[in-house]
Scaffold this motif. Structure first.
Motif, PDB file in Angstrom:
ATOM      1  N   GLY A 144     -13.236  30.174 -38.522  1.00 53.03           N
ATOM      2  CA  GLY A 144     -12.148  29.633 -37.707  1.00 53.03           C
ATOM      3  C   GLY A 144     -12.655  28.968 -36.444  1.00 53.03           C
ATOM      4  N   LEU A 145     -13.648  29.567 -35.803  1.00 54.50           N
ATOM      5  CA  LEU A 145     -14.208  28.964 -34.593  1.00 54.50           C
ATOM      6  C   LEU A 145     -14.875  27.632 -34.898  1.00 54.50           C
ATOM      7  CD1 LEU A 145     -15.700  32.065 -32.739  1.00 54.50           C
ATOM      8  CD2 LEU A 145     -13.623  30.780 -32.153  1.00 54.50           C
ATOM      9  N   ILE A 146     -15.601  27.569 -35.993  1.00 57.93           N
ATOM     10  CA  ILE A 146     -16.239  26.298 -36.360  1.00 57.93           C
ATOM     11  C   ILE A 146     -15.181  25.220 -36.561  1.00 57.93           C
ATOM     12  CG2 ILE A 146     -17.509  25.091 -38.184  1.00 57.93           C
ATOM     13  CD1 ILE A 146     -19.246  27.642 -38.438  1.00 57.93           C
ATOM     14  N   LEU A 147     -14.148  25.521 -37.321  1.00 55.28           N
ATOM     15  CA  LEU A 147     -13.093  24.529 -37.582  1.00 55.28           C
ATOM     16  C   LEU A 147     -12.366  24.137 -36.304  1.00 55.28           C
ATOM     17  CD1 LEU A 147     -11.630  26.027 -40.878  1.00 55.28           C
ATOM     18  CD2 LEU A 147     -13.092  23.990 -40.644  1.00 55.28           C
ATOM     19  N   LEU A 148     -11.969  25.124 -35.525  1.00 55.07           N
ATOM     20  CA  LEU A 148     -11.214  24.861 -34.304  1.00 55.07           C
ATOM     21  C   LEU A 148     -12.054  24.117 -33.274  1.00 55.07           C
ATOM     22  CD1 LEU A 148      -8.565  25.337 -32.752  1.00 55.07           C
ATOM     23  CD2 LEU A 148      -9.529  27.509 -31.968  1.00 55.07           C
ATOM     24  N   TRP A 149     -13.283  24.552 -33.074  1.00 49.80           N
ATOM     25  CA  TRP A 149     -14.124  23.923 -32.063  1.00 49.80           C
ATOM     26  C   TRP A 149     -14.580  22.526 -32.479  1.00 49.80           C
ATOM     27  CZ3 TRP A 149     -17.590  28.675 -30.479  1.00 49.80           C
ATOM     28  CH2 TRP A 149     -16.800  29.562 -29.715  1.00 49.80           C
TER      29      TRP A 149
END
Length: 155
Positions: A144-149
Motif C-alpha cells: 500500500g505504501l508503494i502504491l500510495l507514495w
C-alpha cells in the motif's frame, strides 16, 4: 484469602477467552492492515513517512514483548536487537531513502515467517495465529505504501 483463591480471582479478571484477532486472524489482519494505511491519505508526505517509521518500530517491538513474557534471556537479546534494527531501518527510510520503509515492512514479513519455525530456528515461541496475521498486515502496508507514495510522488 488463600493463594489459590487469589490466583483464581486474578485469572478470572483477565480471562476473557480468545481474542477476536486469534478467532478471526485473516479478517482482522486485513482490517488492521488497511486501517494502518488509512491515515496516509490525510497526512502530508513528511508526516506519512514519519508515521510509517514509527509504525514499523512498534510492529517490530511486539516480538520483544513476546520474548520478555515467554522467552529466555537469549530470546530477549535477539528480539531486542532485531527490533532495534527495524527501528533503524525505519529511520533510514524517514531520513534518507523513503523506499526503505515499504521494503522494511516486507522484511518484517520475512521475520514473521522465521517465527513460524518450519526452518527450526531457535526463536521465541509466538502464538500460531500471530505469524500469518502479522505477515498479512506487513504485506498490505508495504504494498500500500508503494502504491500510495508512487501516486503522491514520494517514491
Amino acid at each position: 484469602m488463600s493463594v489459590a483463591v487469589e490466583q483464581s480471582t486474578s485469572e478470572a479478571g483477565h480471562s476473557h477467552g480468545q481474542s477476536i484477532f486469534a478467532r478471526r486472524p485473516f479478517l482482522t489482519a486485513v482490517l488492521v492492515g488497511v486501517g494502518s494505511l488509512a491515515p496516509h491519505f490525510f497526512l502530508s508526505p513528511q508526516a506519512s513517512l514519519g508515521f510509517s517509521a514509527v509504525l514499523i518500530g512498534l510492529i517490530a517491538g511486539i516480538y520483544f514483548g513476546f520474548a520478555v513474557t515467554r522467552g529466555s534471556p537469549r530470546d530477549q537479546f535477539v528480539e531486542f536487537n532485531v527490533s532495534g534494527a527495524f527501528a533503524v531501518a525505519g529511520m533510514i527510510g524517514l531520513l534518507v531513502a523513503p523506499i526503505v520503509l515499504p521494503l522494511t515492512y516486507f522484511g518484517h514479513a520475512l521475520w514473521d515467517l522465521a517465527h513460524h519455525n518450519r526452518w527450526k530456528l531457535p526463536l521465541v515461541s509466538i502464538p500460531q495465529w500471530y505469524v500469518p496475521w502479522c505477515v498479512i498486515i506487513d504485506v498490505i502496508v508495504g504494498a500500500g505504501l508503494i502504491l500510495l507514495w508512487r501516486a503522491n510522488g514520494i517514491l
